[in-house]
Design an enzyme around this catalytic site. Structure first.
Site, PDB file in Angstrom:
ATOM      1  N   GLU A  93      39.132 -42.339 -45.422  1.00  0.00           N
ATOM      2  CA  GLU A  93      38.385 -41.133 -45.790  1.00  0.00           C
ATOM      3  C   GLU A  93      38.271 -40.175 -44.611  1.00  0.00           C
ATOM      4  O   GLU A  93      39.255 -39.880 -43.942  1.00  0.00           O
ATOM      5  CB  GLU A  93      37.040 -41.565 -46.358  1.00  0.00           C
ATOM      6  N   ASP A 101      31.488 -41.215 -57.597  1.00  0.00           N
ATOM      7  CA  ASP A 101      31.921 -41.750 -56.317  1.00  0.00           C
ATOM      8  C   ASP A 101      30.672 -41.938 -55.447  1.00  0.00           C
ATOM      9  O   ASP A 101      29.540 -41.638 -55.872  1.00  0.00           O
ATOM     10  CB  ASP A 101      32.934 -40.791 -55.666  1.00  0.00           C
TER      11      ASP A 101
HETATM   12  C1  GLC Z   1      34.373 -44.307 -51.531  1.00  0.00           C
HETATM   13  C2  GLC Z   1      35.690 -43.851 -52.099  1.00  0.00           C
HETATM   14  C3  GLC Z   1      36.090 -44.573 -53.356  1.00  0.00           C
HETATM   15  C4  GLC Z   1      35.588 -46.004 -53.299  1.00  0.00           C
HETATM   16  C5  GLC Z   1      34.078 -45.947 -53.331  1.00  0.00           C
HETATM   17  C6  GLC Z   1      33.438 -47.341 -53.248  1.00  0.00           C
HETATM   18  O1  GLC Z   1      33.673 -43.252 -51.002  1.00  0.00           O
HETATM   19  O2  GLC Z   1      35.872 -42.457 -52.316  1.00  0.00           O
HETATM   20  O3  GLC Z   1      37.521 -44.504 -53.472  1.00  0.00           O
HETATM   21  O4  GLC Z   1      36.071 -46.750 -54.403  1.00  0.00           O
HETATM   22  O5  GLC Z   1      33.537 -45.127 -52.303  1.00  0.00           O
HETATM   23  O6  GLC Z   1      33.713 -47.926 -52.027  1.00  0.00           O
END
Ligand code: GLC
Length: 741
Positions: free
Chosen positions: A515, A306
């Site tokens: 988030e 992530d």
């Molecule tokens: C973020 C998220 C993830 C996402 C990634 C790219 O922090 O946790 O779900 O796909 O980064 O944007």
């Protein structure tokens, strides 16, 4: 591109290559031949995933210039000098389709100038349609799609999303999230398919199949990414990216099966959870990544990190002294592709780790094989470049109609006192509440921008709830009083307007977030929303509460004064139209709750709670609940066997009749209870569901085939256990027992 590949194969054919390469299938031959030609820096570059800003004009990390454009020097530093093989994301906001095509084409042009000319893989978020694209179709968020209980519909939406991502020349999406929504405080709740394992498994697999089809090289299909493996949505504090605690038996029983279903559906990639799980940061957990995901679940695709999660091992989890050690931990645990996302140190550090023998070359080769395999499967290595003219339906009415159909199917009617709904189209209505005239409130995060805070600018041509109602009734019948999310409303004005109306449509819920920006300390709604609801109800006019929210906010303080409650979740760009359709009877509500709606801020139980906690479960609305504009009568629940063994299939059938005067769609839900087990059994588990549309007075017999082996529960090692004893089937309030011998 094809010429490169033929030339490379020709060149390498004359070299002394492992004899086995010639006996491999074409895919593996292509991978092995490319791998054999790669230097260590080139291999490590294929394991690197950078965000758009890192190759764009502007200042890092978030000072991307307007308009967003590639920076040729930065781009070559990444692709030419560090051999980076993957890029994702947008800068600060949505791009137009021509801008997206220019970005991807520019990146691939740079890749074509490298020694091996391996194309770059571009990825984008797409949990409710393609994020960050002007004009893209933005569907209901997953929590609303879960309320449709319709895998076929979810598959159609994924196919439409794949079409629009490929229209932008993007072949990889970071969706579906198959995390379970079992802690409604968590800000990512709306990105889940709800609390139930079976529902999340069926819908997640349907989304994977919709995205991918049966040929990733198809120019209308994309690679899917299951996320976030695993347990991410269970932070103990409810705060995003904080330590999660999930007992091993619950991981195996509830959280891993949706990933297993997605892998069995062919998911091309898996994204790891950023958090610590049960005391171990997932990105450093070799047991979870290699033993469980790659070996036990047999995942052969790409395991990606992530955002910034590799460096989190040193920077925030403090399980690594420095970033070099963090890279070593993550890659040795089984990580294949690091979403770094901002710097090129990752490649330098990993090359050094391999040269010093701290990361084996075999681990690097495994990762690169998986990444090259994905590029091969997507047709990037051999297929023709994408053709802009192939995508006339991007943002089309066809997709908007699908969107409206999905939004309608998600709307969940939780209360309808004296059948106040549907309202007559001759009614005079007051439409108010902060969500009344807001496209942002309908969509939530991951929209045109990450947090979804300026959706109204991008979706000005779409209908808010207010616009949709005015269009349906005529503006003369509609009055609007604006209200904010958490400031006191003008109650005098509101009450006066309510007195002029026949009914009030009160739109409450949440502002958009993503988030950590969605972290809350309390599921209660702002006091101003409660005060407005109570003041409007005190006028004696029927108040129809419409909730647009990513998670179940507490409505106990005023729900008894509401004449009706319609939960819309985050219904997307057609949500306003769909809500108006249902409120005024052009469509019947058919959504069913995919989670347990809590009565109080700490009422965080789920429907499949343990028997020992049953006394404490008192939800506002139970899992699976939802009313229609008709009534359904269940009868004749029948099992074809009273005693079964593990190898049997039990046939369960029930008659369901539409006793109302309107056509209506019911979701028949089959639950099974294991009455006694060596691990305390849940009070019941969803074991099947089927939607059935019935005309007034029509009766249907719905039948489920239930393999008895599916009633096994998992022990802490993930071993299924089926014990003899009494079980009970429940459908539509009817119950029947049977015995497993
Ligand atoms: C973020 C998220 C993830 C996402 C990634 C790219 O922090 O946790 O779900 O796909 O980064 O944007």
């Amino acid at each position: 591109m094809k010429s490169f590949f033929c030339a490379l194969c020709g060149l390498l054919c004359c070299l002394v290559l492992p004899a086995r390469a010639g006996t491999l299938p074409p895919r593996e031959q292509a991978i092995e031949r490319t791998l054999a030609a790669m230097t260590l820096p080139e291999k490590v570059g294929q394991m690197t995933l950078l965000t758009f800003n890192t190759v764009a004009q502007g200042t890092l990390p978030f000072g991307t210039k307007e308009p967003h454009r590639l920076d040729p020097e930065r781009l070559w530093a990444a692709i030419g000098e560090h051999h980076v093989g993957a890029i994702f994301n947008t800068g600060l906001h949505a791009l137009t389709l021509p801008e997206w095509r220019s970005v991807v084409t520019g990146i691939e042009a740079a890749a074509a100038r490298t020694r091996l000319k391996i194309p770059v893989l571009y990825g984008i978020d797409a949990v409710h349609g393609m994020s960050y694209a002007c004009g893209a179709t933005l569907f209901p968020q997953q929590i609303g799609l879960a309320a449709t209980w319709d895998p076929g519909l979810v598959g159609e939406i994924a196919r439409a999303t794949a079409y629009e991502a490929r229209a932008a020349f993007i072949p990889l999406v970071f969706a579906p999230s198959v995390d379970l929504g079992r802690n409604p405080v968590h800000s990512r709740f709306y990105e889940t398919f709800g609390e139930d394992t079976l529902l999340a498994s069926r819908l997640g697999a349907a989304m994977v199949r919709g995205f991918q089809g049966n040929n990733l090289a198809n120019p209308y299909r994309v690679a899917a990414t299951l996320k976030h493996f695993v347990g991410y949505t269970m932070p103990v504090t409810g705060k995003d990216r904080t330590p999660a605690a999930v007992p091993e038996v619950v991981l195996q029983e509830n959280f891993i099966p949706p990933f297993r279903a997605g892998i069995e559906a062919g998911a091309a990639a898996v994204m790891l959870a950023n958090c610590e799980l049960n005391g171990v940061p997932v990105h450093a957990d070799r047991h979870l990544i290699t033993d469980v995901l790659k070996n036990s679940l047999g995942f052969r695709g790409v395991v990606m990190s992530d955002w910034g999660s590799v460096y989190s091992l040193s920077d925030s989890h403090h399980v690594a002294r420095d970033r070099r050690e963090a890279v070593k931990l993550a890659v040795n645990a089984g990580l294949d592709l690091a979403m770094v996302p901002f710097d090129l140190d990752f490649t330098t550090l990993l090359v050094d780790l391999v040269k010093k023998g701290e990361v084996p070359m075999a681990r690097i080769d495994d990762a690169v094989r998986r990444v090259l395999g994905l590029k091969y499967d997507l047709g990037l290595l051999t297929g023709p470049p994408p053709n802009a003219g192939d995508y006339p339906d991007f943002g089309s009415q066809r997709f908007a109609d699908l969107n409206r159909r999905a939004a309608r199917a998600s709307l969940t009617l939780l209360k309808n006192e004296k059948s106040v709904l549907p309202l007559p189209k001759t009614a005079r209505v007051l439409v108010t509440g902060f969500g009344a005239d807001s496209m942002a409130a309908l969509n939530g995060g991951w929209t045109y921008t990450w947090r979804g805070q300026d959706t109204d600018r991008y979706a000005a041509d779409k209908s808010t709830i207010l616009k949709a109602i005015a269009a349906k009734l005529g503006p003369a019948r509609v009055e609007h009083v604006a209200a904010t999310y958490d400031e006191p409303a003008d109650l005098g004005r509101e009450v006066a307007a309510a007195r002029r109306a026949d009914a009030v449509v009160l739109c409450l819920g949440e502002e958009p977030y993503a988030e950590n920006f969605g972290n809350i300390d309390d599921l209660s709604l702002p006091e101003s929303q409660t005060a407005l609801a109570r003041a409007l109800a005190a006028t004696g006019k029927p108040v129809i509460l419409v909730l647009t929210e990513g998670r179940p906010r507490i409505i106990r303080p005023f729900v008894d004064q509401m004449a009706a409650v319609l939960l819309a979740y985050l219904p997307g760009n057609e949500g306003g139209n769909a809500i108006a359709d249902v409120l005024f009877g052009d469509a019947g509500p058919e959504g069913r709750l995919p989670f347990t709606y809590p009565r109080g801020p700490n009422g965080l139980g789920t429907y499949d709670h343990k028997i020992s906690e049953g006394y404490a479960q008192d939800p506002e609305f139970p899992f699976g609940a939802g009313l229609s504009y008709s009534r359904f009568r269940y009868s004749g629940l029948a099992l074809d066997k009273a005693q079964v063994t593990a190898t049997d299939v039990l046939t369960v059938s029930v008659a369901v009749r539409n006793d109302g005067r309107r056509p209506a769609t019911e979701t028949v839900q089959l639950y099974v209870s294991d009455l006694v087990a060596s691990i305390p059994p849940p009070v019941k588990r969803l074991r099947g569901f089927r939607k059935v549309a019935l005309a007034p007075g029509e009766q249907a017999r719905v039948s489920f085939s239930l393999p008895i082996k599916d009633l096994a529960f998992m022990d802490r090692n993930g071993t299924p256990i089926l014990e003899p004893g009494e079980f009970e089937v429940a459908v539509g309030g009817l119950h029947r027992k049977f015995v497993v011998r």
